[in-house]
Design a protein around this motif. Structure first.
Motif, PDB file in Angstrom:
ATOM      1  N   HIS A   1       0.869  -1.185   0.000  1.00 47.39           N
ATOM      2  CA  HIS A   1       0.000   0.000   0.000  1.00 47.39           C
ATOM      3  C   HIS A   1       0.900   1.226   0.000  1.00 47.39           C
ATOM      4  O   HIS A   1       1.541   1.538   1.006  1.00 47.39           O
ATOM      5  N   ALA A   2       0.978   1.910  -1.144  1.00 49.66           N
ATOM      6  CA  ALA A   2       1.912   3.048  -1.241  1.00 49.66           C
ATOM      7  C   ALA A   2       1.546   3.943  -2.407  1.00 49.66           C
ATOM      8  O   ALA A   2       0.906   3.518  -3.377  1.00 49.66           O
ATOM      9  N   ASP A   3       1.989   5.177  -2.302  1.00 46.46           N
ATOM     10  CA  ASP A   3       1.966   6.121  -3.411  1.00 46.46           C
ATOM     11  C   ASP A   3       3.137   5.719  -4.320  1.00 46.46           C
ATOM     12  O   ASP A   3       4.299   5.765  -3.901  1.00 46.46           O
ATOM     13  N   VAL A   4       2.830   5.282  -5.532  1.00 45.82           N
ATOM     14  CA  VAL A   4       3.859   4.748  -6.431  1.00 45.82           C
ATOM     15  C   VAL A   4       5.008   5.735  -6.623  1.00 45.82           C
ATOM     16  O   VAL A   4       6.188   5.345  -6.633  1.00 45.82           O
ATOM     17  N   LEU A   5       4.688   7.019  -6.762  1.00 46.01           N
ATOM     18  CA  LEU A   5       5.737   8.018  -7.026  1.00 46.01           C
ATOM     19  C   LEU A   5       6.764   8.058  -5.888  1.00 46.01           C
ATOM     20  O   LEU A   5       7.959   8.205  -6.130  1.00 46.01           O
ATOM     21  N   GLN A   6       6.292   7.912  -4.647  1.00 42.18           N
ATOM     22  CA  GLN A   6       7.226   7.877  -3.516  1.00 42.18           C
ATOM     23  C   GLN A   6       7.886   6.509  -3.383  1.00 42.18           C
ATOM     24  O   GLN A   6       9.060   6.401  -3.045  1.00 42.18           O
ATOM     25  N   TYR A   7       7.121   5.461  -3.657  1.00 45.46           N
ATOM     26  CA  TYR A   7       7.623   4.087  -3.541  1.00 45.46           C
ATOM     27  C   TYR A   7       8.827   3.848  -4.454  1.00 45.46           C
ATOM     28  O   TYR A   7       9.780   3.163  -4.064  1.00 45.46           O
ATOM     29  N   LEU A   8       8.799   4.439  -5.643  1.00 47.14           N
ATOM     30  CA  LEU A   8       9.900   4.242  -6.595  1.00 47.14           C
ATOM     31  C   LEU A   8      11.253   4.657  -6.001  1.00 47.14           C
ATOM     32  O   LEU A   8      12.284   4.076  -6.325  1.00 47.14           O
TER      33      LEU A   8
ATOM     34  N   ALA B   1      18.399  -0.964  -6.552  1.00 50.39           N
ATOM     35  CA  ALA B   1      18.748  -1.057  -7.975  1.00 50.39           C
ATOM     36  C   ALA B   1      18.707  -2.507  -8.453  1.00 50.39           C
ATOM     37  O   ALA B   1      18.973  -3.441  -7.693  1.00 50.39           O
ATOM     38  N   GLU B   2      18.364  -2.658  -9.719  1.00 44.30           N
ATOM     39  CA  GLU B   2      18.452  -3.946 -10.434  1.00 44.30           C
ATOM     40  C   GLU B   2      17.798  -5.099  -9.672  1.00 44.30           C
ATOM     41  O   GLU B   2      18.409  -6.135  -9.435  1.00 44.30           O
ATOM     42  N   THR B   3      16.522  -4.917  -9.326  1.00 38.88           N
ATOM     43  CA  THR B   3      15.810  -5.918  -8.517  1.00 38.88           C
ATOM     44  C   THR B   3      14.853  -6.776  -9.331  1.00 38.88           C
ATOM     45  O   THR B   3      14.716  -7.965  -9.092  1.00 38.88           O
TER      46      THR B   3
ATOM     47  N   ALA C   1      15.922   1.903 -13.388  1.00 36.43           N
ATOM     48  CA  ALA C   1      17.021   1.728 -12.407  1.00 36.43           C
ATOM     49  C   ALA C   1      16.760   0.537 -11.495  1.00 36.43           C
ATOM     50  O   ALA C   1      17.694  -0.141 -11.046  1.00 36.43           O
ATOM     51  N   ALA C   2      15.477   0.236 -11.246  1.00 35.69           N
ATOM     52  CA  ALA C   2      15.124  -0.892 -10.369  1.00 35.69           C
ATOM     53  C   ALA C   2      14.972  -2.201 -11.143  1.00 35.69           C
ATOM     54  O   ALA C   2      14.673  -3.251 -10.571  1.00 35.69           O
ATOM     55  N   THR C   3      15.205  -2.124 -12.450  1.00 38.39           N
ATOM     56  CA  THR C   3      15.066  -3.303 -13.315  1.00 38.39           C
ATOM     57  C   THR C   3      16.438  -3.880 -13.633  1.00 38.39           C
ATOM     58  O   THR C   3      17.399  -3.139 -13.841  1.00 38.39           O
ATOM     59  N   LYS C   4      16.530  -5.200 -13.672  1.00 40.29           N
ATOM     60  CA  LYS C   4      17.811  -5.850 -14.001  1.00 40.29           C
ATOM     61  C   LYS C   4      18.182  -5.572 -15.462  1.00 40.29           C
ATOM     62  O   LYS C   4      17.289  -5.388 -16.301  1.00 40.29           O
ATOM     63  N   PRO C   5      19.476  -5.550 -15.783  1.00 41.27           N
ATOM     64  CA  PRO C   5      19.881  -5.395 -17.191  1.00 41.27           C
ATOM     65  C   PRO C   5      19.189  -6.452 -18.055  1.00 41.27           C
ATOM     66  O   PRO C   5      19.157  -7.633 -17.687  1.00 41.27           O
ATOM     67  N   GLY C   6      18.620  -6.010 -19.157  1.00 44.93           N
ATOM     68  CA  GLY C   6      17.873  -6.940 -20.017  1.00 44.93           C
ATOM     69  C   GLY C   6      16.428  -7.137 -19.573  1.00 44.93           C
ATOM     70  O   GLY C   6      15.635  -7.778 -20.271  1.00 44.93           O
ATOM     71  N   GLY C   7      16.075  -6.576 -18.407  1.00 47.20           N
ATOM     72  CA  GLY C   7      14.702  -6.682 -17.901  1.00 47.20           C
ATOM     73  C   GLY C   7      13.740  -5.857 -18.743  1.00 47.20           C
ATOM     74  O   GLY C   7      14.148  -4.936 -19.462  1.00 47.20           O
TER      75      GLY C   7
ATOM     76  N   TYR D   1       3.870   0.216 -24.678  1.00 46.92           N
ATOM     77  CA  TYR D   1       5.285   0.122 -25.090  1.00 46.92           C
ATOM     78  C   TYR D   1       5.971  -1.025 -24.354  1.00 46.92           C
ATOM     79  O   TYR D   1       5.672  -1.297 -23.194  1.00 46.92           O
ATOM     80  N   ARG D   2       6.925  -1.645 -25.070  1.00 51.55           N
ATOM     81  CA  ARG D   2       7.800  -2.636 -24.438  1.00 51.55           C
ATOM     82  C   ARG D   2       9.182  -2.009 -24.358  1.00 51.55           C
ATOM     83  O   ARG D   2       9.788  -1.669 -25.379  1.00 51.55           O
ATOM     84  N   ILE D   3       9.645  -1.797 -23.136  1.00 53.78           N
ATOM     85  CA  ILE D   3      10.902  -1.065 -22.900  1.00 53.78           C
ATOM     86  C   ILE D   3      11.894  -2.000 -22.224  1.00 53.78           C
ATOM     87  O   ILE D   3      11.579  -2.647 -21.214  1.00 53.78           O
ATOM     88  N   VAL D   4      13.103  -2.094 -22.788  1.00 56.09           N
ATOM     89  CA  VAL D   4      14.129  -2.989 -22.236  1.00 56.09           C
ATOM     90  C   VAL D   4      15.230  -2.179 -21.580  1.00 56.09           C
ATOM     91  O   VAL D   4      15.725  -1.205 -22.160  1.00 56.09           O
ATOM     92  N   ARG D   5      15.615  -2.600 -20.393  1.00 52.36           N
ATOM     93  CA  ARG D   5      16.698  -1.918 -19.668  1.00 52.36           C
ATOM     94  C   ARG D   5      18.008  -2.066 -20.435  1.00 52.36           C
ATOM     95  O   ARG D   5      18.345  -3.168 -20.858  1.00 52.36           O
TER      96      ARG D   5
END
Length: 315
Positions: free
Chosen positions: A211-218, A223-225, A261-267, A311-315
């Motif tokens: 339960h969170a405000d996404v903008l603050q949660y980010l 990193a890279e989770t 930034a919170a996505t693994k490389p290639g995520g 959109y499909r966006i790749v890290r």
């Protein structure tokens, strides 16, 4: 004033589209689909079939009718809709909606009838509420995108932001995700997301409901989770519970770069929104690849009618 003879226009249109859509739905084993969306200006409705129930949303517009005349017109329209779609009138639910509902309005209860039912999609179960909120709890236009997430979830850590009732989370769990984190500002919808997981017999203790405000949660994410992220924010949100208001056109670059930034490389991030004039500022997004997959993610019942981008966006 309303001319009752115009009802024939609505009936003719519904007969034509329903015959075609029902065939496609049967072939694809789909029991919840959109039948009509503002096709005729005089009948500003969105009409969706949820198995043996109908959900009608009337778009707000200046119709020039007195309240009593409008109610009479609406009753006549509903009779036509029920007849063509072969559903008894007592199983038709109607809502009146503004063209631009904020996420805050979407959260607010409009009624307390609580007509809830379990519907199926792709072999999975989802609770929908046809009476109490502006939306039913299942966005039918993301059926294909949900399938993409399911196909890519095996063994992965998934993040579902602005998760609403968690339909993407259920698909991810069905695809064998190691862990799904669902985040939303509404406790009501978060509990609903958890319930959707339970009715599909997934072990909710393996997954997180935040339960969170996404903008603050980010800003709290390491990193890279995550291997895969679903990001389907509202166009605008000014909820009292949010620290700052959200404007997706203005804020999408900052949000996406934090998610990357919170996505693994290639995520992978699946990013969508409903803003009609949305323009992705791709050159400012720190991704290795960005593809507009809007066309591939539009289901048969939303052809020529869908305003959202995907959109499909790749890290």
């Amino acid at each position: 004033m309303f001319d009752p003879s115009k009802l024939q226009m609505l009936e003719n249109r519904l007969v034509k589209v329903f015959r075609h859509l029902r065939k496609t739905a049967r072939r694809q084993n789909i029991t919840c689909f959109r039948v009509y969306d503002d096709d005729i200006p005089e009948f500003p409705f969105s009409i969706e079939l949820y198995e043996d129930h109908i959900y009608v949303a009337e778009y707000h517009r200046a119709h020039g009718m007195e309240e009593e005349a409008h109610e009479e017109w609406l009753d006549l329209c509903l009779e036509v809709i029920a007849k063509v779609l072969e559903v008894p009138l007592e199983k038709v639910f109607v809502k009146q909606r503004q063209r631009k509902a904020s996420r805050q309005e979407q959260y607010e209860k409009l009624s307390f009838e609580s007509h809830e039912m379990i519907v199926q999609e792709a072999g999975l179960n989802f609770k929908v509420n046809l009476s109490d909120y502006l939306d039913t709890g299942l966005f039918l236009d993301h059926r294909i995108t949900r399938g993409m997430v399911r196909e890519q979830s095996a063994g992965k850590k998934i993040l579902n932001l602005f998760c609403y009732t968690g339909s993407f989370s259920v698909y991810a769990a069905a695809g064998g995700a190691a862990e799904v984190t669902s985040v939303d500002l509404s406790k009501t919808y978060l509990a609903w997301a958890e319930e959707n997981m339970r009715i599909n017999n997934f072990d909710v203790s393996k997954h997180k409901f935040v339960h969170a405000d996404v903008l603050q949660y980010l800003d709290t994410l390491p990193a890279e989770t995550f291997d895969l992220v679903v990001l389907d924010p509202p166009t605008f949100s000014n909820s009292k519970r949010m620290k700052e208001f959200l404007d997706i056109q203005r804020d999408h670059v900052v949000i996406l770069n934090k998610v990357l930034a919170a996505t693994k490389p290639g995520g992978v991030i699946y990013f969508s929104n409903n803003y009609r004039r949305f323009a992705l500022e791709a050159d400012r997004i720190l991704a290795s690849d960005i593809k507009d997959i809007t066309a591939q993610t539009i289901p048969f019942d939303f052809q020529q009618k869908l305003i959202r981008k995907c959109y499909r966006i790749v890290r």
